[in-house]
Design a protein around this motif. Sequence first.
Motif, PDB file in Angstrom:
ATOM      1  N   SER A 133       0.847  -1.120  -0.176  1.00 12.82           N
ATOM      2  CA  SER A 133      -0.052   0.064   0.005  1.00 12.82           C
ATOM      3  C   SER A 133       0.856   1.262  -0.012  1.00 12.82           C
ATOM      4  CB  SER A 133      -0.953   0.031   1.302  1.00 12.82           C
ATOM      5  OG  SER A 133      -1.759  -1.156   1.215  1.00 12.82           O
ATOM      6  N   ALA A 195      -4.086 -12.666   7.989  1.00 10.66           N
ATOM      7  CA  ALA A 195      -4.781 -11.153   8.475  1.00 10.66           C
ATOM      8  C   ALA A 195      -5.109 -11.350  10.017  1.00 10.66           C
ATOM      9  CB  ALA A 195      -5.980 -10.815   7.672  1.00 10.66           C
ATOM     10  N   PRO A 199      -2.026  -8.922  12.153  1.00  8.46           N
ATOM     11  CA  PRO A 199      -2.828  -7.595  11.658  1.00  8.46           C
ATOM     12  C   PRO A 199      -2.502  -6.269  11.442  1.00  8.46           C
ATOM     13  CG  PRO A 199      -3.228  -7.924  14.211  1.00  8.46           C
ATOM     14  CD  PRO A 199      -2.230  -9.222  13.650  1.00  8.46           C
ATOM     15  N   ARG A 200      -1.315  -6.042  12.003  1.00  6.52           N
ATOM     16  CA  ARG A 200      -0.556  -5.038  11.855  1.00  6.52           C
ATOM     17  C   ARG A 200       0.324  -4.679  10.395  1.00  6.52           C
ATOM     18  NH1 ARG A 200       2.650  -3.488  17.591  1.00  6.52           N
ATOM     19  NH2 ARG A 200       0.491  -3.379  18.806  1.00  6.52           N
ATOM     20  N   THR A 203      -3.749  -6.616   5.250  1.00 10.27           N
ATOM     21  CA  THR A 203      -5.257  -6.315   5.280  1.00 10.27           C
ATOM     22  C   THR A 203      -5.906  -6.915   4.051  1.00 10.27           C
ATOM     23  OG1 THR A 203      -6.666  -4.430   4.831  1.00 10.27           O
ATOM     24  CG2 THR A 203      -4.700  -4.332   3.869  1.00 10.27           C
ATOM     25  N   GLU A 205      -8.673  -5.435   3.009  1.00  8.37           N
ATOM     26  CA  GLU A 205      -9.424  -4.188   2.659  1.00  8.37           C
ATOM     27  C   GLU A 205      -9.194  -3.918   1.101  1.00  8.37           C
ATOM     28  OE1 GLU A 205     -11.963  -1.567   2.049  1.00  8.37           O
ATOM     29  OE2 GLU A 205     -11.828  -2.333   4.278  1.00  8.37           O
ATOM     30  N   GLN A 210      -8.403   2.864   2.388  1.00  9.37           N
ATOM     31  CA  GLN A 210      -8.537   2.218   3.731  1.00  9.37           C
ATOM     32  C   GLN A 210      -7.395   1.056   4.402  1.00  9.37           C
ATOM     33  OE1 GLN A 210     -11.205   3.108   5.698  1.00  9.37           O
ATOM     34  NE2 GLN A 210     -11.737   4.502   4.135  1.00  9.37           N
ATOM     35  N   ARG A 211      -6.415   0.859   3.578  1.00  4.05           N
ATOM     36  CA  ARG A 211      -5.526   0.042   3.747  1.00  4.05           C
ATOM     37  C   ARG A 211      -4.181   0.587   4.705  1.00  4.05           C
ATOM     38  NH1 ARG A 211      -4.420  -2.211  -2.249  1.00  4.05           N
ATOM     39  NH2 ARG A 211      -6.713  -2.891  -2.738  1.00  4.05           N
ATOM     40  N   LYS A 214      -0.528  -1.458   4.977  1.00  7.35           N
ATOM     41  CA  LYS A 214      -0.330  -2.677   5.225  1.00  7.35           C
ATOM     42  C   LYS A 214      -0.249  -3.294   3.815  1.00  7.35           C
ATOM     43  CE  LYS A 214      -3.398  -2.711   9.227  1.00  7.35           C
ATOM     44  NZ  LYS A 214      -4.718  -3.148  10.010  1.00  7.35           N
ATOM     45  N   TYR A 216      -1.591  -5.421   1.141  1.00 10.79           N
ATOM     46  CA  TYR A 216      -2.940  -6.066   0.782  1.00 10.79           C
ATOM     47  C   TYR A 216      -2.776  -7.577   0.419  1.00 10.79           C
ATOM     48  CZ  TYR A 216      -7.476  -6.939  -2.042  1.00 10.79           C
ATOM     49  OH  TYR A 216      -8.566  -7.117  -2.591  1.00 10.79           O
TER      50      TYR A 216
END
Length: 299
Positions: A133, A195, A199-200, A203, A205, A210-211, A214, A216
């Motif tokens: 991202s 994910a 989680p850090r 993503t 998403e 909204q990413r 992170k 994808y």
Amino acid sequence: MNKRRVLVEGREILISNPDKILYPDVPLTKWDWILHMTRLAPYILPYCRNRYLTTIRYPDGVNGKFFYQKNIPEHAPDWIPTAKNGDIVYILLNDVPTLVYLANLACLEFHVSFDRADNPGCPTELVFDLDPSVEGFDAVMEVALWTKEVLDQMGLTSVVKTSGATGLQIYVPISPQYSFEETRMINRFIARYLAEKHPRRITLERSVKQRGDKVYFDYLQHWRGKSLTAPYSTRARAHATVSTPLQWEELRPGLQPEQFTLETIHSRLEQWGDLFAPVSRPNTRHSLKEILRFVRQQG
């Protein structure tokens, strides 16, 4: 107008504007690029064969306008292999003459389906597409290695390649008897597991906004009617980068996708051979029977 006629495996092909610059930063003419494509044909064709092809055409080079093409052009010669899927008549990139014909049209990118025209609806691999991202490749490599660990634990061998742009793509050869719905179940299970565990870093998403920073983890691209960059396809980027299969051991800090270009791919193939062969010409394709049973039990 400058033209050349070439004979490729008995097919005469007219090359228009062979001196046109397609990649100014390299620089690379259309003729240069066609010669590169013919050298790469033994590696491009095995995976592309009988797959629905989508091309991205850049008639005036990478800095000009472009368009996607799925339907075979009206003026295409009758020897070009095709397959109809829905309302679209796709070209099948099955041989060198077809590759040269498409190269003459400045199809700088080749994207192919996950299933084959001779067995539609049944993907030949599980595929995961990892995209950063933000700038930087280290995070993508880290996620790819985590993915490999999970696949190893599931007994699935995998091959990784650069997208030719900024990401990585992971392939697992499977027996082509499962539906896209079944492979989606497995891909989604793996994506959600990773994910939740990281989680850090990861993503799911789809919205770029909204990413955050992170990686994808795109498991949704693997679906009927969609496609992904073919191995050894060039990308329409300044330095003529190539979607290049890697050894897993190469994924270490400092590696950059910009290293893999038309200028470097041939010596790499001479040194390592076709690292995508376990996918394009697999000795073994994995059964998903037990994995599907487990995933279904998880709800």
